[in-house]
Design an enzyme around this catalytic site. Structure first.
Site, PDB file in Angstrom:
ATOM      1  N   CYS A 148     -61.410  22.980 -42.856  1.00 41.05           N
ATOM      2  CA  CYS A 148     -60.825  21.701 -43.251  1.00 41.05           C
ATOM      3  C   CYS A 148     -60.692  20.847 -41.993  1.00 41.05           C
ATOM      4  CB  CYS A 148     -59.480  21.894 -43.944  1.00 41.05           C
ATOM      5  SG  CYS A 148     -58.261  22.794 -42.968  1.00 41.05           S
ATOM      6  N   THR A 149     -60.040  19.715 -42.086  1.00 41.73           N
ATOM      7  CA  THR A 149     -60.017  18.760 -40.977  1.00 41.73           C
ATOM      8  C   THR A 149     -59.375  19.334 -39.726  1.00 41.73           C
ATOM      9  OG1 THR A 149     -59.853  16.973 -42.589  1.00 41.73           O
ATOM     10  CG2 THR A 149     -59.393  16.413 -40.294  1.00 41.73           C
TER      11      THR A 149
END
Length: 300
Positions: free
Chosen positions: A175-176
Site C-alpha cells: 500500500c502507500t
C-alpha cells in the site's frame, strides 16, 4: 522547502481525546499543517512544515504512550502541501471495520524494498494491491492484482469472494505507506493464510530507495496531499485533483468535454446530479471570490 512527514504507529491510547489539545496546539505554534488521526489503536497521518516544526511535533509524538519507536517517511515540497492543521478522533486510524483485527498481535513478514522485486517475481507468489481503485489506476507493481475496491473496508469481502484464486500461493501485499498492510496481513493470517508478506515502508519507501532502472513499479503513486502523486525519488508527479470527486487526473484530461473545474471530470461526470453540480459551481464561485480577496491560494 517544506518537510513532509508521513507516519503511523499502532499502540494503545487509553484516552485519545486527551491527547488532541496539546498536539494540535503544538502543530499550530510550529506552523505545521496536515492531518493527524487519533484512535484507541494509535496515530496516523501526514504533516508538513519547517524542519524545526516537524522535528518538534515528531518529538512530541514519540513521547506519547508506546510511541518511542515511531517511524516515519520524509519528503519535501516547494509549495505548502496542506492548507491547515487538523487533529481528528476516529474509531480506527485506518478503517477496515474488522474488530478482531489487531496488528499489534501479529502481522505478515516485512520485506524491504531491496528484497521486494525478487519476492513478487517468484512464481508461487500472488501480489495484491490493497489500495483503492483510483489509486491503483495511476500506478502499481508489475503483475499486481487490483481488487477494485472503493474503500479499504471492502477488502475483507473481496478476499472472501476471491480467496479460491490464491490456493497454495504465498501472498505479498503493498500500500502507500504500509499502514493498510498492517491490518490486511493480520486479517489474512486470521483467515488461515500461512505465508503473508508486505512491503516495509510501502510504495513511498520503495520509490525513495529503488533506482528507476531496477524498479518493477509502473506509473505514479497517489498521495493524500496537494502534490497528488509522486514518482521515483519521490519527485512530484504530473497529476492534479478533480475537486468534484477528489480523484487524480492528468493535465490533458482537463481538455476533455466532461471536465469542469471543481465540478466534474471524466471519472465522475455521471456520478453526481445536476443539483450536486450546481452546489459545486457555487463552491467554486465562493473560492474564486476568496482568492480575489487574497484569503486562499488556488487549489492544485
Amino acid at each position: 522547502m517544506y518537510t513532509i512527514a508521513a507516519l503511523y504507529h499502532f499502540t494503545r491510547f487509553a484516552d485519545p481525546a486527551a491527547l488532541k489539545p496539546a498536539l494540535l496546539e503544538l502543530c499550530q505554534s510550529q506552523d505545521v499543517t496536515g492531518t493527524l488521526l487519533l484512535a484507541a489503536e494509535g496515530i496516523n497521518g501526514t504533516i508538513a512544515g519547517p524542519r524545526g516544526g516537524i522535528d518538534a511535533v515528531l518529538a512530541h509524538i514519540r513521547s506519547l504512550p508506546g510511541c518511542s519507536d515511531l517511524e516515519w517517511k520524509e519528503s519535501t515540497s516547494s509549495e505548502p502541501p496542506f492548507g491547515r492543521m487538523k487533529v481528528r478522533l476516529k474509531k480506527e486510524i485506518v478503517t477496515m471495520g474488522q474488530p478482531d483485527v489487531d496488528p499489534q498481535a501479529r502481522v505478515g513478514h516485512y520485506i524491504d524494498p531491496k528484497g521486494w522485486n525478487d519476492l513478487i517475481q517468484s512464481p508461487d507468489v500472488a501480489v495484491i494491491d490493497t489500495r483503492n481503485d483510483y489509486e491503483v489506476a495511476i500506478g502499481t507493481f508489475d503483475g499486481a492484482v487490483d481488487p477494485q475496491t472503493k474503500s479499504f473496508g471492502e477488502f475483507p469481502e473481496w478476499w472472501q469472494q476471491n480467496k479460491h484464486r490464491f490456493h497454495n500461493k504465498r501472498i505479498a501485499m503493498f500500500c502507500t505507506g504500509g499502514i493498510r498492510c498492517e491490518k490486511s496481513t493480520n486479517y489474512l493470517l486470521g483467515q488461515g493464510v500461512e505465508d503473508v508478506y508486505h512491503l516495509k515502508g510501502g510504495i513511498l519507501k520503495y520509490l525513495e530507495e529503488m533506482p528507476a532502472d531496477d524498479s518493477t513499479w509502473n506509473g505514479d503513486c497517489f498521495v493524500f496531499d496537494n502534490r497528488v502523486s509522486v514518482g521515483h525519488g519521490l519527485k512530484e508527479g504530473p497529476h492534479e485533483l478533480c475537486h468534484g470527486c477528489r480523484r487524480p487526473i492528468l493535465p490533458e484530461d482537463k481538455a476533455r468535454p466532461e471536465y469542469e473545474a471543481g465540478v466534474s471530470c471524466h471519472h465522475c461526470v455521471n456520478e453526481t446530479s445536476e443539483a450536486d453540480k450546481d452546489r459545486f459551481r457555487e463552491r467554486q464561485k465562493q473560492m474564486r471570490l476568496a482568492r480575489e480577496r487574497g484569503e486562499v491560494k488556488p487549489p492544485r
